[in-house]
Design a protein around this motif. Sequence first.
Motif, PDB file in Angstrom:
ATOM      1  N   PRO A  60       0.791  -1.240   0.000  1.00 35.04           N
ATOM      2  CA  PRO A  60       0.000   0.000   0.000  1.00 35.04           C
ATOM      3  C   PRO A  60       0.823   1.290   0.000  1.00 35.04           C
ATOM      4  O   PRO A  60       0.242   2.366  -0.152  1.00 35.04           O
ATOM      5  CB  PRO A  60      -0.827  -0.113   1.285  1.00 35.04           C
ATOM      6  N   LEU A  61       2.135   1.198   0.118  1.00 34.78           N
ATOM      7  CA  LEU A  61       2.953   2.409  -0.008  1.00 34.78           C
ATOM      8  C   LEU A  61       2.918   2.943  -1.436  1.00 34.78           C
ATOM      9  O   LEU A  61       3.363   4.066  -1.685  1.00 34.78           O
ATOM     10  CB  LEU A  61       4.392   2.118   0.421  1.00 34.78           C
ATOM     11  N   TYR A  62       2.372   2.166  -2.372  1.00 37.91           N
ATOM     12  CA  TYR A  62       2.197   2.608  -3.760  1.00 37.91           C
ATOM     13  C   TYR A  62       0.736   2.938  -4.079  1.00 37.91           C
ATOM     14  O   TYR A  62       0.393   3.154  -5.243  1.00 37.91           O
ATOM     15  CB  TYR A  62       2.711   1.535  -4.729  1.00 37.91           C
ATOM     16  N   ALA A  63      -0.100   2.975  -3.061  1.00 36.72           N
ATOM     17  CA  ALA A  63      -1.534   3.167  -3.286  1.00 36.72           C
ATOM     18  C   ALA A  63      -1.912   4.641  -3.360  1.00 36.72           C
ATOM     19  O   ALA A  63      -1.202   5.527  -2.871  1.00 36.72           O
ATOM     20  CB  ALA A  63      -2.328   2.489  -2.172  1.00 36.72           C
ATOM     21  N   ASP A  64      -3.062   4.884  -3.965  1.00 40.58           N
ATOM     22  CA  ASP A  64      -3.692   6.203  -3.984  1.00 40.58           C
ATOM     23  C   ASP A  64      -4.628   6.270  -2.776  1.00 40.58           C
ATOM     24  O   ASP A  64      -5.614   5.548  -2.700  1.00 40.58           O
ATOM     25  CB  ASP A  64      -4.475   6.372  -5.284  1.00 40.58           C
ATOM     26  N   PHE A  65      -4.322   7.153  -1.828  1.00 34.64           N
ATOM     27  CA  PHE A  65      -5.098   7.242  -0.598  1.00 34.64           C
ATOM     28  C   PHE A  65      -6.186   8.323  -0.638  1.00 34.64           C
ATOM     29  O   PHE A  65      -6.788   8.608   0.399  1.00 34.64           O
ATOM     30  CB  PHE A  65      -4.176   7.460   0.599  1.00 34.64           C
ATOM     31  N   SER A  66      -6.435   8.875  -1.799  1.00 36.68           N
ATOM     32  CA  SER A  66      -7.516   9.850  -1.880  1.00 36.68           C
ATOM     33  C   SER A  66      -8.831   9.175  -1.530  1.00 36.68           C
ATOM     34  O   SER A  66      -9.130   8.074  -1.995  1.00 36.68           O
ATOM     35  CB  SER A  66      -7.580  10.464  -3.284  1.00 36.68           C
ATOM     36  N   GLY A  67      -9.626   9.822  -0.686  1.00 38.95           N
ATOM     37  CA  GLY A  67     -10.904   9.272  -0.279  1.00 38.95           C
ATOM     38  C   GLY A  67     -10.816   8.118   0.692  1.00 38.95           C
ATOM     39  O   GLY A  67     -11.812   7.432   0.940  1.00 38.95           O
ATOM     40  N   PHE A  68      -9.630   7.896   1.268  1.00 33.57           N
ATOM     41  CA  PHE A  68      -9.451   6.771   2.191  1.00 33.57           C
ATOM     42  C   PHE A  68     -10.127   7.077   3.525  1.00 33.57           C
ATOM     43  O   PHE A  68     -10.212   8.227   3.948  1.00 33.57           O
ATOM     44  CB  PHE A  68      -7.960   6.516   2.423  1.00 33.57           C
ATOM     45  N   PRO A  69     -10.605   6.036   4.232  1.00 34.85           N
ATOM     46  CA  PRO A  69     -11.279   6.276   5.513  1.00 34.85           C
ATOM     47  C   PRO A  69     -10.349   6.860   6.577  1.00 34.85           C
ATOM     48  O   PRO A  69      -9.122   6.849   6.449  1.00 34.85           O
ATOM     49  CB  PRO A  69     -11.740   4.872   5.936  1.00 34.85           C
ATOM     50  N   ARG A  70     -10.963   7.340   7.621  1.00 34.02           N
ATOM     51  CA  ARG A  70     -10.245   7.796   8.809  1.00 34.02           C
ATOM     52  C   ARG A  70      -9.293   6.691   9.281  1.00 34.02           C
ATOM     53  O   ARG A  70      -9.656   5.519   9.310  1.00 34.02           O
ATOM     54  CB  ARG A  70     -11.291   8.106   9.872  1.00 34.02           C
ATOM     55  N   LEU A  71      -8.064   7.085   9.649  1.00 33.93           N
ATOM     56  CA  LEU A  71      -6.993   6.103   9.844  1.00 33.93           C
ATOM     57  C   LEU A  71      -6.239   6.353  11.141  1.00 33.93           C
ATOM     58  O   LEU A  71      -5.849   7.491  11.434  1.00 33.93           O
ATOM     59  CB  LEU A  71      -6.034   6.170   8.647  1.00 33.93           C
ATOM     60  N   TYR A  72      -6.012   5.274  11.907  1.00 36.42           N
ATOM     61  CA  TYR A  72      -5.184   5.337  13.121  1.00 36.42           C
ATOM     62  C   TYR A  72      -4.028   4.362  12.949  1.00 36.42           C
ATOM     63  O   TYR A  72      -4.235   3.185  12.643  1.00 36.42           O
ATOM     64  CB  TYR A  72      -6.000   4.959  14.363  1.00 36.42           C
ATOM     65  N   ILE A  73      -2.821   4.866  13.169  1.00 35.34           N
ATOM     66  CA  ILE A  73      -1.601   4.071  13.011  1.00 35.34           C
ATOM     67  C   ILE A  73      -0.825   4.108  14.317  1.00 35.34           C
ATOM     68  O   ILE A  73      -0.601   5.181  14.877  1.00 35.34           O
ATOM     69  CB  ILE A  73      -0.689   4.642  11.903  1.00 35.34           C
ATOM     70  N   THR A  74      -0.389   2.937  14.785  1.00 35.39           N
ATOM     71  CA  THR A  74       0.503   2.917  15.938  1.00 35.39           C
ATOM     72  C   THR A  74       1.654   1.962  15.671  1.00 35.39           C
ATOM     73  O   THR A  74       1.525   0.997  14.923  1.00 35.39           O
ATOM     74  CB  THR A  74      -0.232   2.532  17.234  1.00 35.39           C
ATOM     75  N   LEU A 118       3.463   5.611   5.795  1.00 35.88           N
ATOM     76  CA  LEU A 118       2.015   5.537   5.584  1.00 35.88           C
ATOM     77  C   LEU A 118       1.345   6.818   6.054  1.00 35.88           C
ATOM     78  O   LEU A 118       0.469   7.363   5.365  1.00 35.88           O
ATOM     79  CB  LEU A 118       1.445   4.345   6.347  1.00 35.88           C
ATOM     80  N   ASN A 119       1.754   7.312   7.210  1.00 32.25           N
ATOM     81  CA  ASN A 119       1.185   8.549   7.732  1.00 32.25           C
ATOM     82  C   ASN A 119       1.408   9.706   6.759  1.00 32.25           C
ATOM     83  O   ASN A 119       0.486  10.496   6.500  1.00 32.25           O
ATOM     84  CB  ASN A 119       1.818   8.871   9.083  1.00 32.25           C
ATOM     85  N   ALA A 120       2.609   9.801   6.205  1.00 29.38           N
ATOM     86  CA  ALA A 120       2.920  10.890   5.274  1.00 29.38           C
ATOM     87  C   ALA A 120       2.070  10.794   4.007  1.00 29.38           C
ATOM     88  O   ALA A 120       1.561  11.805   3.507  1.00 29.38           O
ATOM     89  CB  ALA A 120       4.406  10.857   4.921  1.00 29.38           C
ATOM     90  N   LEU A 121       1.906   9.579   3.481  1.00 33.07           N
ATOM     91  CA  LEU A 121       1.079   9.393   2.286  1.00 33.07           C
ATOM     92  C   LEU A 121      -0.368   9.767   2.555  1.00 33.07           C
ATOM     93  O   LEU A 121      -1.020  10.423   1.735  1.00 33.07           O
ATOM     94  CB  LEU A 121       1.155   7.931   1.833  1.00 33.07           C
ATOM     95  N   ALA A 122      -0.876   9.338   3.716  1.00 32.93           N
ATOM     96  CA  ALA A 122      -2.266   9.624   4.055  1.00 32.93           C
ATOM     97  C   ALA A 122      -2.482  11.124   4.246  1.00 32.93           C
ATOM     98  O   ALA A 122      -3.474  11.689   3.772  1.00 32.93           O
ATOM     99  CB  ALA A 122      -2.660   8.860   5.315  1.00 32.93           C
ATOM    100  N   GLU A 123      -1.564  11.767   4.951  1.00 34.66           N
ATOM    101  CA  GLU A 123      -1.682  13.213   5.154  1.00 34.66           C
ATOM    102  C   GLU A 123      -1.666  13.951   3.824  1.00 34.66           C
ATOM    103  O   GLU A 123      -2.452  14.876   3.607  1.00 34.66           O
ATOM    104  CB  GLU A 123      -0.545  13.720   6.045  1.00 34.66           C
ATOM    105  N   ALA A 124      -0.770  13.537   2.914  1.00 38.85           N
ATOM    106  CA  ALA A 124      -0.670  14.201   1.612  1.00 38.85           C
ATOM    107  C   ALA A 124      -1.957  14.045   0.806  1.00 38.85           C
ATOM    108  O   ALA A 124      -2.291  14.908  -0.019  1.00 38.85           O
ATOM    109  CB  ALA A 124       0.512  13.637   0.825  1.00 38.85           C
TER     110      ALA A 124
END
Length: 308
Positions: A234-248, A262-268
Amino acid sequence: MSISIDAEATGTVQATDPVRDLYADWSEIMATTPDLTMRLFRSIFDEWHQPTREPEAVSYKEDVVGGVPGIWAFPEGADRAKVLLYTHGGGFAVGSASSHRKLAGHVAKAVGVVTFVLDYRRAPEHPHPAQVEDGVAAFKALVDSGIHPHDITTVGDSAGGNLAIAIALALKEQGEPQPGQVIVFSPWLDMENKGETLITNDATDALISVPLLEGMIAGVLGDSVSPQNPLANPLYADFSGFPRLYITAGSVESLVDNATRLNALAEAAGVDVTLSIAEGQQHVYPFSAGNSEPADAELARIAGWYKY
């Protein structure tokens, strides 16, 4: 939104770490027994539940959802109209609903809903995308049973964290409703082993090594799946429109930069994302739920995020 948890500042440094101790034991077994069969390898990793205290007031039921077997966890008084769809870790090859039952029960109890832990098909007998297909089938079956898609949260750890993300991505690709939220513990996403912390945290991670990952990548991807396939990596995925996300993730684990990337991709992509890095903690450190303050504190943070 990103947060970083400093264990030293909050007084949560542990004298003992049950997760680290288990991983050190496994690493010794793997180092001294190079000819482990897959059956024995899986048996060892089914000990993953050992650092986890049995959650109180949680009952369990074996079931099949969407053709996929698994285990329900029902915390007392939980909202049964909301479901955590949990995909276990283990490099897509080991781990099981049984090894993750107690951890999933703790997460469900913390947020006040029920969870179904999938026994998805495992590699190498069933390479990618079998695991993603099983997760999507279970998700759709929950929807067909009357659960609203927004009330389903995909949750997973390590390779299961990859799957929790990939299930949402696959549903989007199919034009289907996505889960309302995604929660990942120490997600393993990088199928190319390009992460810097594989090197910088090699001495502090008690379990993960490049050779271990290489074997698991070969098992799940084989020769036919690109390590850059977004549903595998998923580091190559398009995260536009992705659901709310929690990462630990834990700060000393070798895969921590999978979480930060992943956090950086999601934020972008404009995703509502929260990142929590626990100082001094190992891979999937919430496995010590009920037996360590950092794990219990993280579950409390996730509960607050879920209910916000």
